[in-house]
Write an enzyme that holds these catalytic residues in place. Structure first.
Site, PDB file in Angstrom:
ATOM      1  N   ASP A 283      10.121   4.942  -1.533  1.00 37.87           N
ATOM      2  CA  ASP A 283      10.553   5.264  -2.888  1.00 37.87           C
ATOM      3  C   ASP A 283       9.705   4.516  -3.911  1.00 37.87           C
ATOM      4  O   ASP A 283       9.308   5.076  -4.945  1.00 37.87           O
ATOM      5  CB  ASP A 283      12.031   4.898  -3.042  1.00 37.87           C
TER       6      ASP A 283
ATOM      7  N   GLU B  16      10.523  10.176   1.716  1.00 39.70           N
ATOM      8  CA  GLU B  16      10.164   8.847   1.218  1.00 39.70           C
ATOM      9  C   GLU B  16       9.790   7.919   2.369  1.00 39.70           C
ATOM     10  O   GLU B  16       8.847   7.123   2.260  1.00 39.70           O
ATOM     11  CB  GLU B  16      11.325   8.264   0.413  1.00 39.70           C
TER      12      GLU B  16
END
Length: 228
Positions: A49, A121
């Site tokens: 992320d 992610e």
């Protein structure tokens, strides 16, 4: 470590061959099937992320040197939100190689937005750890290339825009209502109606309430703007 034919094919779709394939396997492992000797992808998701965020922030910063922070922020949010990550995951068929527990698999986990977004992610983090930041940046910029081209349109929040349209004409904020719900619990479809006090209204269907509200607002805005 030897990878299955399915995961090797996924490497091809991803465009990165892992020198440490265990990183990819971890990125694809959901908590529903993890064990003490087979960790899940949550830590990688946390890292990925942040890597995605840095790549997108840099790309936006360099792409429009005249853009203010207030202009870049909604573009950034549109590029890194979970729905976008899940859409990218679908483009490379990441769901086909997710490692899930039986209950999660039976409930349609390979199609769930949250699982796909988290795994995307995690895969970014795996590439970063395997080959460094440049490789991760190249991967993200390649997979997000079309999104970067259309980010201005994607960044325009239709709910906010519709509310501003109403306020500019002395109307109260629009109201949203779920008018129908279909499908099983693991893959629901919501029909959302948005209505203005002047009688204008539109409906849209989506897999979540938020997406349905956004779609309905976008449809109503488009109709209202046609009248201008």
């Amino acid at each position: 470590m030897k990878l299955s034919a399915e995961i090797k094919a996924f490497e091809g779709r991803l465009g990165h061959r892992f020198s440490r394939p265990e990183l990819l396997l971890r990125a694809l492992t959901h908590s529903s099937i993890s064990t003490p000797t087979r960790p899940d992808n949550q830590r990688l998701e946390f890292l990925g992320d942040r890597v995605l965020g840095l790549v997108m922030a840099e790309a936006l910063f360099l792409a429009d040197k005249a853009a203010s922070e207030g202009q870049m922020a909604p573009r950034f949010n549109a590029l890194v939100r979970k729905e976008t990550c899940a859409d990218i995951a679908r483009q490379i068929d990441l769901g086909a190689v997710l490692k899930l527990g039986r209950s999660e698999m039976m409930s349609g986990g390979r199609r769930k937005m949250a699982l796909l977004g988290d795994a995307m992610e995690a895969v970014i983090a795996a590439v970063y750890l395997d080959a460094g930041f440049e490789a991760a940046r190249d991967l993200v910029l390649r997979l997000w290339a079309e999104r970067l081209k259309t980010v201005e349109e994607d960044a325009r929040d239709p709910k906010t825009a519709l509310q501003e349209w109403a306020q500019a004409r002395g109307l109260p904020p629009p109201s949203y209502e779920i008018t129908a719900r279909q499908g099983p619990d693991h893959a629901p479809k919501f029909t959302i109606e948005v209505r203005l006090e002047n009688g204008a209204h539109e409906s849209a269907q989506a897999g979540s309430k938020r997406q349905g509200e956004m779609a309905a607002a976008k449809a109503l805005l488009a109709r209202l703007e046609e009248r201008i």
